[in-house]
Design an enzyme around this catalytic site. Structure first.
Site, mmCIF file in Angstrom:
data_model
loop_
_atom_site.group_PDB
_atom_site.id
_atom_site.type_symbol
_atom_site.label_atom_id
_atom_site.label_comp_id
_atom_site.label_asym_id
_atom_site.label_seq_id
_atom_site.Cartn_x
_atom_site.Cartn_y
_atom_site.Cartn_z
ATOM 1 N N TYR A 87 70.294 55.308 55.741
ATOM 2 C CA TYR A 87 68.947 54.747 55.927
ATOM 3 C C TYR A 87 68.874 53.333 55.347
ATOM 4 C CZ TYR A 87 63.804 54.714 56.019
ATOM 5 O OH TYR A 87 62.486 54.402 56.263
ATOM 6 N N SER B 121 61.663 48.714 56.038
ATOM 7 C CA SER B 121 61.231 49.579 54.929
ATOM 8 C C SER B 121 61.450 48.797 53.637
ATOM 9 C CB SER B 121 62.113 50.838 54.918
ATOM 10 O OG SER B 121 61.969 51.553 53.709
HETATM 11 P P1 NAD Z 1 57.502 59.934 62.055
HETATM 12 O O1 NAD Z 1 58.558 60.995 61.903
HETATM 13 O O2 NAD Z 1 56.063 60.323 61.895
HETATM 14 O O3 NAD Z 1 57.691 59.222 63.484
HETATM 15 C C1 NAD Z 1 58.965 58.899 63.977
HETATM 16 C C2 NAD Z 1 58.872 58.643 65.461
HETATM 17 O O4 NAD Z 1 60.182 58.312 65.956
HETATM 18 C C3 NAD Z 1 58.386 59.843 66.269
HETATM 19 O O5 NAD Z 1 57.541 59.406 67.320
HETATM 20 C C4 NAD Z 1 59.695 60.426 66.835
HETATM 21 O O6 NAD Z 1 59.496 61.156 68.052
HETATM 22 C C5 NAD Z 1 60.474 59.131 67.081
HETATM 23 N N1 NAD Z 1 61.917 59.331 67.196
HETATM 24 C C6 NAD Z 1 62.791 59.889 66.328
HETATM 25 N N2 NAD Z 1 64.035 59.907 66.849
HETATM 26 C C7 NAD Z 1 63.960 59.350 68.084
HETATM 27 C C8 NAD Z 1 64.897 59.097 69.127
HETATM 28 N N3 NAD Z 1 66.209 59.427 69.028
HETATM 29 N N4 NAD Z 1 64.446 58.523 70.269
HETATM 30 C C9 NAD Z 1 63.131 58.198 70.416
HETATM 31 N N5 NAD Z 1 62.206 58.408 69.458
HETATM 32 C C10 NAD Z 1 62.616 58.982 68.311
HETATM 33 O O7 NAD Z 1 57.928 58.785 61.020
HETATM 34 P P2 NAD Z 1 57.096 57.600 60.341
HETATM 35 O O8 NAD Z 1 56.930 57.960 58.919
HETATM 36 O O9 NAD Z 1 55.911 57.224 61.150
HETATM 37 O O10 NAD Z 1 58.194 56.420 60.407
HETATM 38 C C11 NAD Z 1 58.199 55.413 61.406
HETATM 39 C C12 NAD Z 1 59.094 54.261 60.964
HETATM 40 O O11 NAD Z 1 58.608 53.726 59.747
HETATM 41 C C13 NAD Z 1 60.553 54.669 60.721
HETATM 42 O O12 NAD Z 1 61.413 53.640 61.168
HETATM 43 C C14 NAD Z 1 60.617 54.787 59.207
HETATM 44 O O13 NAD Z 1 61.922 54.547 58.728
HETATM 45 C C15 NAD Z 1 59.664 53.687 58.798
HETATM 46 N N6 NAD Z 1 59.126 53.852 57.447
HETATM 47 C C16 NAD Z 1 58.362 54.951 57.118
HETATM 48 C C17 NAD Z 1 57.854 55.069 55.820
HETATM 49 C C18 NAD Z 1 56.984 56.243 55.382
HETATM 50 O O14 NAD Z 1 56.690 56.368 54.192
HETATM 51 N N7 NAD Z 1 56.504 57.080 56.285
HETATM 52 C C19 NAD Z 1 58.129 54.071 54.888
HETATM 53 C C20 NAD Z 1 58.920 52.964 55.257
HETATM 54 C C21 NAD Z 1 59.403 52.868 56.553
#
Ligand code: NAD
Length: 260
Positions: free
Chosen positions: A155, A142
Site C-alpha cells: 500500500y 494517502s
Molecule cells: P472503499 O472500499 O469504500 O471503496 C473502494 C472502491 O474501489 C469501491 O468502489 C470498490 O468497488 C473499488 N474497487 C476495488 N477494487 C477494484 C478493482 N479491481 N476494480 C475496480 N474497482 C475496484 O474504500 P475508500 O476508503 O473509499 O478508499 C478509496 C481510496 O481512498 C483508496 O484508494 C484508498 O487507498 C484511499 N484512502 C482511503 C482512506 C480511508 O481512511 N478510508 C485514507 C487514505 C486513502
C-alpha cells in the site's frame, strides 16, 4: 464552470469515490461510475445519483486490476459523453502483513489496482484532454503516499508511486491547461474502516466514539475522521478554474498526521 464537463471516477460505488462523484454531479458534471460488487446494488447507486443531481450518470464495472479494462473504462466514457475532461483515480485496496510474509499475489494485486490502473487510465484519457486543451487529473493517494506505517509495504509503495506519477504527468502537461494532483487523506470514515472502529471499541471496552478516538488518535492529531464529502469538496475545487495553477502537488487532508 464545471457544468457540462464529464468525469471518470474509479472506485466510485462506495466511500470516498462516491463522495467525489456526488460533489462533481452536484456541479453538473456527467459522471462515469466504476466499482466492483453486486450488479443490482451498483445500479441502485447509479440511479440515486442521477435522480438526485439530474445529470447523466453511467456505470462501468471494469476490473481495474486488468490494463485492458482500464482503457475500456475511459473508452466507454468517451462513447457515452463525447469526452473525458476529468479523471479521478480513486480505486484502492489494502492488505496488512510484514514484508517477509507478504503474499506475492497480494503485492501484485495492490500495485495493479492502486498504481498501474492510474497509469493506464491517464495514458488513455490524455490524448482527448490535450486535443481539448483542458483537463483535470486527481489521484487519491494517502498520508501513506508521504510517510510509512509498518505492515503496509504494498500500500505504502503504491501510494508513494502514485505521488511520483502525479508529478511526472503534471510536468509533461503543465502548459496545456491540464493539471494533475494527488489528494492525501488521513483517516476517512468509509465502509472500509467501520469494522476497525468496532474492533477497537471492543478491544478497549469503550463506546464507538472511544474506538474512533483511539484508532484515529494514534496517527491523526485532530482525533476525528474526515468524511467522503470533505474529499469530494476538495476534488471539485481542484477541477475549478481557480485551481488552474495548482499542479504536480500533494494536498493533505489528514488532521495533522504528516505535520509531525
Ligand atoms: P472503499 O472500499 O469504500 O471503496 C473502494 C472502491 O474501489 C469501491 O468502489 C470498490 O468497488 C473499488 N474497487 C476495488 N477494487 C477494484 C478493482 N479491481 N476494480 C475496480 N474497482 C475496484 O474504500 P475508500 O476508503 O473509499 O478508499 C478509496 C481510496 O481512498 C483508496 O484508494 C484508498 O487507498 C484511499 N484512502 C482511503 C482512506 C480511508 O481512511 N478510508 C485514507 C487514505 C486513502
Amino acid at each position: 464552470m464545471l457544468k457540462g464537463k464529464s468525469a471518470v471516477v474509479t472506485g466510485s460505488t462506495s466511500g470516498i469515490g462516491l463522495g467525489i462523484a456526488s460533489s462533481l454531479a452536484a456541479q453538473g458534471v456527467r459522471v462515469m461510475l466504476n466499482g466492483l460488487g453486486d450488479a443490482a446494488a451498483l445500479e441502485r447507486t447509479r440511479g440515486e445519483l442521477e435522480g438526485r443531481y439530474k445529470v447523466d450518470v453511467r456505470l462501468c464495472p471494469a476490473d481495474l486490476s486488468k490494463p485492458s479494462e482500464c482503457s475500456l473504462l475511459v473508452d466507454e466514457a468517451i462513447k457515452a459523453f463525447g469526452s473525458v475532461d476529468i479523471v479521478v483515480n480513486n480505486a484502492g485496496i489494502q492488505f496488512v502483513s510484514a514484508v517477509e510474509a507478504f503474499p506475492v499475489e497480494k503485492w501484485e494485486q495492490i500495485l495493479s489496482v492502486n498504481l498501474s490502473s492510474a497509469f493506464h487510465i491517464i495514458r488513455t484519457a490524455l490524448p482527448g484532454m490535450k486535443k481539448n486543451r483542458w483537463g483535470r487529473i486527481i489521484n487519491i493517494a494517502s498520508a501513506h503516499g508521504l510517510v510509512a506505517s509498518v505492515n503496509k509495504a504494498a500500500y505504502v509503495a503504491s501510494k508513494h508511486g502514485l505521488v511520483g506519477l502525479t508529478k511526472v504527468v503534471a510536468l509533461e502537461n503543465a502548459e496545456g491547461h491540464i493539471t494533475c494532483n494527488a489528494i492525501c487523506p488521513g483517516w476517512v470514515r468509509t465502509p472500509l474502516v467501520e469494522p476497525q472502529i468496532e474492533a477497537r471499541a471492543k478491544a478497549i471496552g469503550g463506546t464507538l466514539d472511544d474506538g474512533v478516538r483511539s484508532l484515529v488518535g494514534e496517527k491523526q492529531p485532530s482525533m476525528r475522521f474526515s468524511a467522503p464529502e470533505d474529499i469530494g469538496a476538495l476534488a471539485a475545487f481542484l477541477c475549478s478554474d481557480a485551481a488552474h495553477n495548482i499542479t504536480g502537488t500533494t494536498l493533505s487532508v489528514d488532521g495533522g498526521w504528516t505535520a509531525q
